[in-house]
Design an enzyme around this catalytic site. Sequence first.
Site: not given
Length: 343
Positions: A13, A15, A17, A41, A99, A136, A174, A219, A247, A251, A263
């Site tokens: 899992h 991210h 970007r 996402n 997802k 999620h 998660h 989150l 996860d 950011h 988050a």
Amino acid sequence: MQSITITKPDDFHLHIRDGDYMKCVVKHSAAQFARAIIMPNLRPPVLTTDDADAYRQRILSALNNQHDFEPLMTLYLTDNTSPEEIEKAAKSGFVKALKYYPAGATTNSDQGVTDIKKAYPALKAMSDHGLLLLMHGEVTESHIDIFDRETIFIDKVLKNLVTDFPNLKIVFEHITTRSAVEFVMQADSHVAATITPQHLLLSRNDLFRGGLRPHHYCLPILKAEDDRQAIMSAATSGNPKFFLGTDSAPHSSILKESACGCAGIYTAHIAMELYAEAFARADRLDKLEAFASNFGADFYGLPRNTGSITLIKKEQAVPESFPFANDTLTPYRAGETCAWRIQ
Ligand code: DOR
Ligand code: ZN
């Protein structure tokens, strides 16, 4: 000095970007993991097999073929994802899963599913074609206490789903609560869960330790100490239903430190070191390899990796920040230390 050598792990899992942001972070994961499940996402989200193909190519070219790293792609499930698109995704070979974000649950989830029943044709196709559903697992009604959203999701959504789709492989992503651990343990072998390093190491007290800590906000939100202990027991139990998914969610520092901070906790720079720290605290380092390198691959039906990494118990300093396109990124443990390092 303690050390442990394990089969090269996977992150189920992640991210990363896109564009210049991705270039700043993907190398951290590629340095530690052989493969990672890449979250869809983005803005706009990864909706189709063609989108996933293009995103995958951008990831590989960002790495300049310097790393032996395989991105495992996912599509973003919506109310309108068609069974035809599912079939195409399954045939691609590089899309492994869809997802599910409840619309409005978290970062870039506004195009997510508004009612799970609307996704039933897609879920049926996924079950038929062997694509996994990554959930999620939180309800989104604003009147529901943020600390209860995962537990209520189990009763309101997940229990019905496993009954309606007994052959669909589901990853409860998660997980953060004792109730999620208990649900996954009693479910059949089609249901598994990922566990992040922050939910092993932190409880909700850490959101407010000496002041408000925006870099501990993710989150599902950090939960009570009893929940943390349940997550820790699950991860270190040797039960193959629980496996690694960081996860890690980068950011810009300014977006996290604003009046309405977003988050996500960035852990990719020291992901395996954090898991080693957690497992060592529980005196269960012997269970780390299965959790990090075997159970996820087995659940996804992927071959286990060859090659290995060695973790040693030697403190490392964590930078205050990393470059993040034209911004900076504040990583987990910024300016502090981690007890382990990769040799
Ligand atoms: O904390 C989170 N950050 N949780 C999510 O579900 C999404 C993620 C992100 O994309 O930033
Ligand atoms: Zn995520």
